[in-house]
Enzyme design. Structure first.
Site, PDB file in Angstrom:
ATOM      1  N   GLN A 213       0.800  -1.224   0.000  1.00  0.00           N
ATOM      2  CA  GLN A 213       0.000   0.000   0.000  1.00  0.00           C
ATOM      3  C   GLN A 213       0.837   1.281   0.000  1.00  0.00           C
ATOM      4  OE1 GLN A 213      -2.733  -1.720   3.279  1.00  0.00           O
ATOM      5  NE2 GLN A 213      -4.089  -0.410   2.096  1.00  0.00           N
TER       6      GLN A 213
ATOM      7  N   HIS B 155      -1.046  -5.459 -13.072  1.00  0.00           N
ATOM      8  CA  HIS B 155      -0.347  -5.192 -14.329  1.00  0.00           C
ATOM      9  C   HIS B 155      -1.124  -5.831 -15.488  1.00  0.00           C
ATOM     10  CE1 HIS B 155       3.723  -4.540 -12.079  1.00  0.00           C
ATOM     11  NE2 HIS B 155       3.001  -3.439 -12.150  1.00  0.00           N
TER      12      HIS B 155
ATOM     13  N   ASP C  23       2.560   0.477  -8.014  1.00  0.00           N
ATOM     14  CA  ASP C  23       3.910   0.596  -8.590  1.00  0.00           C
ATOM     15  C   ASP C  23       4.749   1.667  -7.901  1.00  0.00           C
ATOM     16  OD1 ASP C  23       3.261  -1.352 -10.390  1.00  0.00           O
ATOM     17  OD2 ASP C  23       3.392  -0.100 -12.186  1.00  0.00           O
TER      18      ASP C  23
ATOM     19  N   ARG D 157       3.672   0.141  13.089  1.00  0.00           N
ATOM     20  CA  ARG D 157       3.338  -1.175  12.544  1.00  0.00           C
ATOM     21  C   ARG D 157       3.410  -1.106  11.020  1.00  0.00           C
ATOM     22  NH1 ARG D 157      -2.315  -3.713  11.153  1.00  0.00           N
ATOM     23  NH2 ARG D 157      -1.489  -5.656  10.361  1.00  0.00           N
TER      24      ARG D 157
ATOM     25  N   HIS E 236       1.186  -9.149   4.835  1.00  0.00           N
ATOM     26  CA  HIS E 236      -0.016  -8.323   4.648  1.00  0.00           C
ATOM     27  C   HIS E 236      -0.422  -8.417   3.172  1.00  0.00           C
ATOM     28  CE1 HIS E 236      -2.350  -4.686   6.407  1.00  0.00           C
ATOM     29  NE2 HIS E 236      -2.871  -4.903   5.217  1.00  0.00           N
TER      30      HIS E 236
ATOM     31  N   ASN F 294      -1.876 -10.578   8.546  1.00  0.00           N
ATOM     32  CA  ASN F 294      -2.920  -9.572   8.643  1.00  0.00           C
ATOM     33  C   ASN F 294      -4.203 -10.121   8.025  1.00  0.00           C
ATOM     34  OD1 ASN F 294      -3.799  -6.684   9.120  1.00  0.00           O
ATOM     35  ND2 ASN F 294      -4.308  -6.915   6.953  1.00  0.00           N
ATOM     36  N   GLU F 295      -5.207 -10.331   8.849  1.00  0.00           N
ATOM     37  CA  GLU F 295      -6.572 -10.632   8.386  1.00  0.00           C
ATOM     38  C   GLU F 295      -6.694 -11.824   7.451  1.00  0.00           C
ATOM     39  OE1 GLU F 295      -8.196  -7.077   6.702  1.00  0.00           O
ATOM     40  OE2 GLU F 295      -8.214  -6.018   8.602  1.00  0.00           O
TER      41      GLU F 295
ATOM     42  N   ASN G 144      -8.189  -5.737  14.233  1.00  0.00           N
ATOM     43  CA  ASN G 144      -8.521  -4.646  13.323  1.00  0.00           C
ATOM     44  C   ASN G 144     -10.016  -4.444  13.408  1.00  0.00           C
ATOM     45  OD1 ASN G 144      -5.862  -4.669  12.550  1.00  0.00           O
ATOM     46  ND2 ASN G 144      -6.230  -5.359  10.448  1.00  0.00           N
TER      47      ASN G 144
ATOM     48  N   TYR H 127     -13.150  -1.638  12.566  1.00  0.00           N
ATOM     49  CA  TYR H 127     -13.573  -0.377  11.969  1.00  0.00           C
ATOM     50  C   TYR H 127     -15.056  -0.106  12.153  1.00  0.00           C
ATOM     51  CZ  TYR H 127      -9.178  -0.301   9.230  1.00  0.00           C
ATOM     52  OH  TYR H 127      -7.864  -0.268   8.830  1.00  0.00           O
TER      53      TYR H 127
ATOM     54  N   GLU I 242      -5.567  -1.893  14.036  1.00  0.00           N
ATOM     55  CA  GLU I 242      -6.081  -0.968  13.022  1.00  0.00           C
ATOM     56  C   GLU I 242      -7.431  -0.438  13.464  1.00  0.00           C
ATOM     57  OE1 GLU I 242      -6.363  -2.277   8.900  1.00  0.00           O
ATOM     58  OE2 GLU I 242      -4.428  -3.297   9.065  1.00  0.00           O
TER      59      GLU I 242
HETATM   60  C1  GBH Z   1      -8.062  -3.258   6.594  1.00  0.00           C
HETATM   61  O1  GBH Z   1      -9.027  -4.277   6.573  1.00  0.00           O
HETATM   62  C2  GBH Z   1      -6.775  -3.694   5.904  1.00  0.00           C
HETATM   63  O2  GBH Z   1      -5.962  -4.420   6.790  1.00  0.00           O
HETATM   64  C3  GBH Z   1      -5.992  -2.517   5.352  1.00  0.00           C
HETATM   65  O3  GBH Z   1      -4.975  -2.968   4.495  1.00  0.00           O
HETATM   66  C4  GBH Z   1      -6.912  -1.552   4.643  1.00  0.00           C
HETATM   67  O4  GBH Z   1      -6.218  -0.461   4.108  1.00  0.00           O
HETATM   68  C5  GBH Z   1      -7.952  -1.082   5.652  1.00  0.00           C
HETATM   69  O5  GBH Z   1      -8.702  -2.178   6.035  1.00  0.00           O
HETATM   70  C6  GBH Z   1      -8.941  -0.069   5.110  1.00  0.00           C
HETATM   71  O6  GBH Z   1      -9.771  -0.646   4.144  1.00  0.00           O
HETATM   72  O7  GBH Z   1     -16.795  -6.059   0.434  1.00  0.00           O
HETATM   73  O8  GBH Z   1     -15.367  -4.833  -1.093  1.00  0.00           O
HETATM   74  O9  GBH Z   1     -16.762  -3.658   0.483  1.00  0.00           O
HETATM   75  C7  GBH Z   1     -10.264  -3.964   7.164  1.00  0.00           C
HETATM   76  C8  GBH Z   1     -11.283  -5.061   6.927  1.00  0.00           C
HETATM   77  C9  GBH Z   1     -11.873  -4.352   4.678  1.00  0.00           C
HETATM   78  C10 GBH Z   1     -13.284  -5.807   5.954  1.00  0.00           C
HETATM   79  C11 GBH Z   1     -13.019  -4.109   3.698  1.00  0.00           C
HETATM   80  C12 GBH Z   1     -14.408  -5.561   4.975  1.00  0.00           C
HETATM   81  C13 GBH Z   1     -15.086  -4.997   2.781  1.00  0.00           C
HETATM   82  C14 GBH Z   1     -14.642  -4.903   1.335  1.00  0.00           C
HETATM   83  N1  GBH Z   1     -12.347  -4.703   6.007  1.00  0.00           N
HETATM   84  N2  GBH Z   1     -13.927  -5.246   3.648  1.00  0.00           N
HETATM   85  S1  GBH Z   1     -15.997  -4.865   0.219  1.00  0.00           S
END
Ligand code: GBH
Length: 478
Positions: free
Chosen positions: A26, A46, A59, A84, A130, A174-175, A315, A317, A384
């Site tokens: 990222q 790509h 890239d 991290r 990751h 990670n996840e 993590n 959110y 996160e």
């Molecule tokens: C994190 O995951 C990641 O670890 C991190 O790399 C990322 O930048 C960050 O989230 C922000 O997105 O079904 O297409 O709507 C968080 C976990 C990511 C779980 C998004 C649910 C839904 C994608 N979440 N996901 S979608």
């Protein structure tokens, strides 16, 4: 003016730590520099730029491959205890596989970064994986091929050996959920396979075994000398009951077991949640399979897995509401059908720039309590948490409100529910390549100008806000 949703005068416990996070693909760029080879993300994007909304890729990203010193200075000024970040597997092992040659230029990149962090008093917290599987391994089946377990443990051992003198906190994965469900089940992440109900479970199985073996390698060969800790990051969209009916409570529990328990149950107790084993066995039989679509662990594997973590990285959110719905609403077979729960957002919740992310601060407290109750109050590091905005928006008051009120719930979980929370990590230090959303969704405390070849970094208001919390060790009461 930022107001706390409720008065909260707690200050953070003395040993509570603060950090910020990023991930290699990222932010780094330099995709073919210094001997690095393609990861599955490089390869897929790509080949097919249309996979990403703005047809972008990693890239160049934030160009942290060149600008890492500036990043460390931003972290230093923020005042946090740790950073991290993740290591790009194909930078260290361009061929990926077990026994393959170590790339000295890649090794030096992370040596320099780690030394710079340490010299500035910032602890390096390293995520070993990751999502950027070397394409050399992905083309052999990636996480569906059990030989990746040996490749991964070789890679982990190389990192412990190279960096373990300075890195004392390791995160194996990670996840798992995004790697396996989005990567092999629903084609939302590289390698963009859609074999849900089968490949997602196989991926999860391989990844869990790889995790547990890496944990034991560190425990037996490195911990006695290096004295660090190894954890794992699992994400949780918290599943809350849609109403307070018993049915919806069951739905929420089922959802949590199928998403979070799928991975953390084996790591704590040695095996998948019984409800997953039973339901997938039963459905597989009805579908005419002669064995369950959910792979089985051997007794030895269960022993290796059980208790294979020093801390849980969480993590978190957002939250979803859960209700039961007939399995015929889902593709057959599928992970979603095995669970048969419908998730939704409450219409009153404030949406972010990301379609999946709503502002639900109380979910943070509830998920911490859920984890405490189901796994005997394990040490949890929030690895996160963050909010998505669009455009430059230096005056990001919604992100400030999010951080403030999510942290307020963390404090309640600590003081009122006795949850064992070690610390908090903001995602992310800076705007970066947001997977299939490209550069359209911003999570950064720091804005990055992706049109500028210099990738100029400009701290947002939330950067100073978080700095203030870290400095005073309390929430800001304005
Ligand atoms: C994190 O995951 C990641 O670890 C991190 O790399 C990322 O930048 C960050 O989230 C922000 O997105 O079904 O297409 O709507 C968080 C976990 C990511 C779980 C998004 C649910 C839904 C994608 N979440 N996901 S979608």
């Amino acid at each position: 003016q930022i107001a706390l949703s409720e008065p909260n005068n707690y200050s953070f416990p003395e040993n509570f730590i603060f950090g910020v996070a990023t991930a290699s693909y990222q932010i780094e760029g330099g995709w073919n520099e210094g001997g690095r080879t393609e990861s599955t993300w490089d390869y897929q994007l790509h080949k097919n730029p249309d996979l990403i909304v703005d047809k972008s890729n990693g890239d160049v990203a934030c160009d942290s491959y060149h600008k890492w010193k500036e990043d460390v200075q931003l972290i230093k000024n923020l005042g946090v205890n740790f950073y991290r970040f993740s290591i790009s597997w194909s930078r260290i092992l361009p061929q990926g596989f077990k026994g393959s040659e170590i790339n000295q230029e890649g090794v030096t990149y992370y040596n320099d970064l780690i030394d710079e962090l340490v010299s500035k008093g910032i602890e390096p917290y390293v995520t070993i994986f990751h999502w950027d599987t070397p394409q050399a391994l992905e083309s052999q089946g990636g996480w569906l091929n059990e030989s990746i377990i040996d490749d991964y443990t070789y890679y982990a051992r190389v990192l412990f050996t190279l960096y373990g003198d300075r890195v004392k906190t390791w995160i194996t994965f990670n996840e798992f959920h995004q790697i396996c469900e989005e990567g092999y089940g629903l084609a939302k992440k590289a390698p963009f396979e859609n074999l849900t109900g089968v490949a997602d479970y196989q991926c999860g199985h391989q990844a869990l075994l790889a995790h547990s073996r890496a944990y034991r390698i560190y425990e037996q060969e490195f911990k006695p000398i290096q004295g660090g800790n190894v954890g794992v990051v699992i994400d949780s969209v918290y599943g809350a009951p849609k109403t307070d009916s018993e049915l919806d409570k069951n739905a929420a529990e089922l959802q949590m077991q199928f998403d979070f328990g799928w991975f953390f149950n084996p790591i704590v107790y040695g095996n998948y949640p019984q409800v997953m084993i039973d339901r997938i066995d039963e459905l597989s039989k009805r579908e005419g399979y002669n064995t369950s679509r959910l792979p089985k662990f051997s007794d030895n594997e269960i022993e290796t897995m059980k208790g294979s973590f020093d801390f849980l990285g969480l993590n978190h959110y957002t939250t979803n509401l859960c209700t039961l719905i007939g399995s015929n609403n889902f593709p057959n077979p599928s992970h979603a059908r095995d669970c048969s729960v419908e998730t939704s957002a409450d219409p009153s919740w404030k949406p972010s720039a990301a379609s999946w992310l709503w502002y639900v601060p109380w979910g943070m407290r509830d998920v911490l309590v859920w984890i405490k109750e189901h796994y005997n109050n394990p040490p949890v590091l929030i690895t996160e948490n963050g909010w998505a905005t669009r455009g430059k928006r230096l005056n990001d008051t919604d992100r400030i409100e999010y951080i403030q009120n999510y942290l307020s719930e963390v404090l309640k979980a600590i003081y009122e529910d006795n949850c064992n929370v070690l610390g908090y990590t903001a995602w992310s230090l800076m705007d970066n390549f947001e997977w299939t959303r490209g550069y359209t969704e911003k999570f950064g405390l720091v804005h990055v100008d992706f049109n500028d070849p210099n990738r100029t970094r400009t701290p947002r208001q939330s950067y100073s806000f978080y700095q203030e919390i870290v400095r005073t060790r309390r929430l800001v009461n304005k």
